[in-house]
Design a protein around this motif. Structure first.
Motif, mmCIF file in Angstrom:
data_model
loop_
_atom_site.group_PDB
_atom_site.id
_atom_site.type_symbol
_atom_site.label_atom_id
_atom_site.label_comp_id
_atom_site.label_asym_id
_atom_site.label_seq_id
_atom_site.Cartn_x
_atom_site.Cartn_y
_atom_site.Cartn_z
ATOM 1 N N VAL A 8 -36.711 -33.312 35.871
ATOM 2 C CA VAL A 8 -37.747 -32.873 34.935
ATOM 3 C C VAL A 8 -39.136 -33.309 35.422
ATOM 4 O O VAL A 8 -40.095 -33.296 34.655
ATOM 5 N N HIS A 9 -39.226 -33.654 36.673
ATOM 6 C CA HIS A 9 -40.466 -34.163 37.238
ATOM 7 C C HIS A 9 -41.392 -33.002 37.606
ATOM 8 O O HIS A 9 -40.989 -31.837 37.594
ATOM 9 N N PRO A 10 -42.651 -33.302 37.938
ATOM 10 C CA PRO A 10 -43.578 -32.239 38.343
ATOM 11 C C PRO A 10 -43.029 -31.420 39.502
ATOM 12 O O PRO A 10 -42.422 -31.953 40.437
ATOM 13 N N VAL A 11 -43.243 -30.112 39.448
ATOM 14 C CA VAL A 11 -42.703 -29.178 40.434
ATOM 15 C C VAL A 11 -43.858 -28.528 41.184
ATOM 16 O O VAL A 11 -44.843 -28.097 40.572
ATOM 17 N N LEU A 12 -43.721 -28.451 42.510
ATOM 18 C CA LEU A 12 -44.655 -27.711 43.354
ATOM 19 C C LEU A 12 -43.848 -26.653 44.091
ATOM 20 O O LEU A 12 -42.949 -26.968 44.874
ATOM 21 N N LEU A 13 -44.166 -25.392 43.846
ATOM 22 C CA LEU A 13 -43.483 -24.270 44.474
ATOM 23 C C LEU A 13 -44.391 -23.654 45.528
ATOM 24 O O LEU A 13 -45.549 -23.341 45.245
ATOM 25 N N LEU A 14 -43.858 -23.477 46.733
ATOM 26 C CA LEU A 14 -44.582 -22.787 47.797
ATOM 27 C C LEU A 14 -43.869 -21.479 48.072
ATOM 28 O O LEU A 14 -42.701 -21.473 48.483
ATOM 29 N N THR A 15 -44.560 -20.384 47.820
ATOM 30 C CA THR A 15 -43.931 -19.075 47.918
ATOM 31 C C THR A 15 -44.939 -18.060 48.427
ATOM 32 O O THR A 15 -46.102 -18.391 48.702
ATOM 33 N N GLY A 16 -44.476 -16.816 48.554
ATOM 34 C CA GLY A 16 -45.336 -15.739 49.032
ATOM 35 C C GLY A 16 -45.747 -14.820 47.899
ATOM 36 O O GLY A 16 -46.029 -15.262 46.777
ATOM 37 N N ARG A 17 -45.754 -13.533 48.179
ATOM 38 C CA ARG A 17 -46.144 -12.544 47.173
ATOM 39 C C ARG A 17 -44.911 -12.170 46.358
ATOM 40 O O ARG A 17 -44.033 -11.449 46.821
ATOM 41 N N LEU A 18 -44.850 -12.674 45.134
ATOM 42 C CA LEU A 18 -43.689 -12.470 44.269
ATOM 43 C C LEU A 18 -43.895 -11.268 43.362
ATOM 44 O O LEU A 18 -45.023 -10.906 43.014
ATOM 45 N N SER A 19 -42.785 -10.704 42.944
ATOM 46 C CA SER A 19 -42.820 -9.725 41.868
ATOM 47 C C SER A 19 -42.875 -10.474 40.544
ATOM 48 O O SER A 19 -42.614 -11.680 40.470
ATOM 49 N N ALA A 20 -43.210 -9.751 39.481
ATOM 50 C CA ALA A 20 -43.266 -10.382 38.162
ATOM 51 C C ALA A 20 -41.891 -10.905 37.761
ATOM 52 O O ALA A 20 -41.769 -11.975 37.158
ATOM 53 N N ALA A 21 -40.813 -10.179 38.110
ATOM 54 C CA ALA A 21 -39.463 -10.616 37.771
ATOM 55 C C ALA A 21 -39.109 -11.900 38.503
ATOM 56 O O ALA A 21 -38.492 -12.816 37.929
ATOM 57 N N ALA A 22 -39.482 -12.003 39.785
ATOM 58 C CA ALA A 22 -39.192 -13.217 40.539
ATOM 59 C C ALA A 22 -39.971 -14.401 39.981
ATOM 60 O O ALA A 22 -39.456 -15.525 39.935
ATOM 61 N N VAL A 67 -40.074 -19.506 36.422
ATOM 62 C CA VAL A 67 -40.543 -20.086 35.157
ATOM 63 C C VAL A 67 -39.362 -20.519 34.295
ATOM 64 O O VAL A 67 -39.343 -21.615 33.731
ATOM 65 N N GLN A 68 -38.337 -19.675 34.198
ATOM 66 C CA GLN A 68 -37.163 -20.018 33.393
ATOM 67 C C GLN A 68 -36.380 -21.177 33.995
ATOM 68 O O GLN A 68 -35.811 -21.994 33.269
ATOM 69 N N ALA A 69 -36.345 -21.267 35.320
ATOM 70 C CA ALA A 69 -35.577 -22.332 35.956
ATOM 71 C C ALA A 69 -36.217 -23.697 35.773
ATOM 72 O O ALA A 69 -35.530 -24.720 35.865
ATOM 73 N N THR A 70 -37.532 -23.750 35.515
ATOM 74 C CA THR A 70 -38.246 -25.024 35.432
ATOM 75 C C THR A 70 -38.792 -25.286 34.035
ATOM 76 O O THR A 70 -39.801 -25.979 33.896
ATOM 77 N N THR A 71 -38.139 -24.746 33.022
ATOM 78 C CA THR A 71 -38.653 -24.933 31.657
ATOM 79 C C THR A 71 -38.656 -26.389 31.217
ATOM 80 O O THR A 71 -39.434 -26.773 30.343
ATOM 81 N N VAL A 72 -37.776 -27.219 31.797
ATOM 82 C CA VAL A 72 -37.707 -28.627 31.386
ATOM 83 C C VAL A 72 -38.630 -29.513 32.204
ATOM 84 O O VAL A 72 -38.714 -30.711 31.939
ATOM 85 N N SER A 73 -39.327 -28.972 33.179
ATOM 86 C CA SER A 73 -40.173 -29.790 34.053
ATOM 87 C C SER A 73 -41.447 -30.187 33.335
ATOM 88 O O SER A 73 -41.976 -29.452 32.487
ATOM 89 N N ALA A 74 -41.953 -31.359 33.700
ATOM 90 C CA ALA A 74 -43.130 -31.887 33.031
ATOM 91 C C ALA A 74 -44.370 -31.052 33.313
ATOM 92 O O ALA A 74 -45.149 -30.739 32.409
ATOM 93 N N SER A 75 -44.588 -30.684 34.528
ATOM 94 C CA SER A 75 -45.722 -29.852 34.901
ATOM 95 C C SER A 75 -45.336 -29.086 36.154
ATOM 96 O O SER A 75 -44.533 -29.558 36.966
ATOM 97 N N CYS A 76 -45.919 -27.917 36.336
ATOM 98 C CA CYS A 76 -45.552 -27.051 37.451
ATOM 99 C C CYS A 76 -46.803 -26.477 38.107
ATOM 100 O O CYS A 76 -47.790 -26.180 37.418
ATOM 101 N N ALA A 77 -46.727 -26.318 39.399
ATOM 102 C CA ALA A 77 -47.809 -25.699 40.174
ATOM 103 C C ALA A 77 -47.177 -24.818 41.232
ATOM 104 O O ALA A 77 -46.077 -25.088 41.727
ATOM 105 N N VAL A 78 -47.864 -23.745 41.594
ATOM 106 C CA VAL A 78 -47.373 -22.825 42.606
ATOM 107 C C VAL A 78 -48.499 -22.512 43.573
ATOM 108 O O VAL A 78 -49.641 -22.301 43.173
ATOM 109 N N VAL A 79 -48.172 -22.537 44.857
ATOM 110 C CA VAL A 79 -49.089 -22.108 45.903
ATOM 111 C C VAL A 79 -48.527 -20.812 46.468
ATOM 112 O O VAL A 79 -47.442 -20.797 47.060
ATOM 113 N N MET A 80 -49.245 -19.715 46.262
ATOM 114 C CA MET A 80 -48.803 -18.403 46.710
ATOM 115 C C MET A 80 -49.584 -18.028 47.964
ATOM 116 O O MET A 80 -50.810 -17.891 47.926
#
Length: 474
Positions: free
Chosen positions: A370-384, A389-402
């Motif tokens: 449930v710790h802070p999450v940093l996601l590194l990804t590319g150009r995602l679709s809205a579904a992806a 978002v659903q997989a990390t609902t219990v995480s304290a804080s989330c950030a994404v670098v696209m």
């Protein structure tokens, strides 16, 4: 530690050398002269000149030369930009009965190679140029240097070995088809200390866990590395070992964070490049370098990082253990192994998982991440994006670098992340990694334009963002 390629022997293709053709031409001329002059000694000379290349060729065909070529790379794993030494060794290995067959053919030890053989070594263009070297058959090594220009798994070989008889009238090519792999790890960049706020403590975040202070008998130490804070120096251990030693981990200040590297091929639509033998893009290479930089930066600052891929598996390490069976926690002791393991990170084509069977969500739930999450990804679709978002609902804080590929247009998935409370940072492969790291806590757009071609006008960031806004409005 050395990695050596297996050896091989394949069917030879004996051919006359220039000297061999000269022998045959001289034999024909001598035969003509002997016929015209009626001289038996000239006839004997013509027979000798003709029999030497013919018998040598017959012996090479009957008794295959067995030349062992060994290739070793030292070290077998390097960091991007460092050099590695490749050593080639050749030994003769006469087959059983070779001497008997050679004597029966009347040409002596025709199939034994000369004191040195010519080797043509095929080298990956990202490592350097092909090599043409003369290698002694005594086993003495001949070395050359390669300096990789891209992370990944690069192959050396195959090599072509040229052997000939002692007279130099017949030559033969032996194709050694085996290849030797050189693993090239990304070179982590230095990140600014301010960025460590990514692993901040929140009301729901147990990233800082109260643990008992270690006593003097159970303190784990290691040798000092460049960048370690001086407050971690263990002076008693340093005096004992006669070199600077630091505490391996201070439980009183341990933080935890989760770093996820997206390896789905569909999420990286840029132009395909090859990281040696691995499929990749320039944008994915940027993300791999950023992942290595974040891992080194956080683990050196008393943060345990759970390094995962998009399937919830641990990122590869320097060994070959199965990723799903490996602990995902990365501390300062094993951070270098994970950075080295990133040499094997590659894009994989896979379908989007169903929400009920998402392996990433299952791993986060099973390990209580449930710790802070940093996601590194590319150009995602809205579904992806909704899947993450659903997989990390219990995480304290989330950030994404696209990491976006041209055209640098804001994707709809960024709005999905922002509506869920994520910090969104949009970058391109020309963006500075440290600048993106500093923007993680607040989000923003750092879409650096590509460098101008020689003679082309310089584009400013305002020009790029203006074009982006016009495309979005249209």
């Amino acid at each position: 530690m050395r990695a050596a390629a297996p050896t091989a022997r394949v069917d030879s293709r004996a051919k006359f050398t220039t000297r061999g053709w000269c022998f045959l031409a001289a034999a024909v001329l001598s035969l003509a002269a002997a016929t015209w002059l009626g001289r038996k000694d000239v006839l004997a000379l013509s027979l000798f000149l003709g029999m030497v290349p013919l018998l040598s060729s017959l012996a090479m065909w009957l008794v295959k030369p067995r030349v062992l070529l060994k290739r070793s790379v030292d070290p077998p794993l390097v960091t991007l930009g460092d050099a590695a030494q490749v050593a080639l060794r050749v030994r003769r290995r006469p087959s059983p009965g070779a001497r008997t067959s050679a004597l029966a053919s009347g040409s002596g030890s025709t199939t034994v190679p000369r004191a040195a053989v010519d080797v043509h070594e095929t080298v990956d263009p990202l490592l350097g140029r092909d090599q043409d070297v003369s290698v002694p058959v005594s086993g003495a090594p001949v070395t050359y240097t390669v300096r990789p220009r891209r992370r990944g798994i690069h192959e050396l070989g195959p090599a072509t070995v040229r052997v000939s008889d002692p007279f130099g009238v017949v030559t033969e090519l032996l194709d050694v088809a085996e290849r030797t792999s050189l693993h090239v790890a990304p070179d982590p960049e230095e990140l600014t200390e301010h960025g460590a706020a990514t692993a901040r403590e929140t009301g729901r975040d147990p990233s800082r866990r109260a643990q008992p202070q270690p006593g003097p008998d159970n303190v784990t130490t290691r040798e000092y590395r460049h960048g370690d804070p001086m407050r971690r120096v263990h002076w008693a251990a340093s005096a004992k070992h006669d070199r600077l030693m630091v505490r391996q981990e201070d439980p009183r200040s341990t933080r935890r964070a989760v770093v996820v590297l997206d390896t789905v091929e569909q999420h990286w639509p840029g132009e395909r490049v090859w990281a040696g033998t691995l499929a990749s893009t320039e944008e994915f290479e940027w993300a791999v370098t950023a992942t290595a930089s974040v891992l080194e930066h956080l683990t050196r600052r008393e943060t345990v990082v759970h390094a995962l891929d998009d399937q919830g598996r641990a990122l590869p390490r320097g060994d070959a253990r199965a990723a799903q069976l490996r602990d995902t926690a990365v501390n300062d002791a094993v951070a270098t192994e994970v950075v080295h393991g990133l040499s094997r990170a590659a894009l994989v084509e896979r379908p989007e998982p169903e929400a009920a069977h998402d392996p990433l969500a299952r791993r986060l739930e099973q390990e209580g991440l449930v710790h802070p999450v940093l996601l590194l990804t590319g150009r995602l679709s809205a579904a992806a994006a909704r899947r993450y978002v659903q997989a990390t609902t219990v995480s304290a804080s989330c950030a994404v670098v696209m990491v976006l590929s041209p055209p640098l247009v804001r994707p709809d998935s960024a709005d999905v992340f922002e509506s869920a409370g994520w910090s969104v940072v949009l970058v391109s492969r020309w963006t500075d990694v440290d600048a993106a790291w500093l923007a993680v806590t607040g989000g923003g757009s750092l879409l650096a334009p590509p460098p101008p071609k020689p003679g082309a006008p310089q584009l400013s960031m305002d020009d790029v963002m203006g074009r982006t806004r016009r495309r979005t409005t249209a």
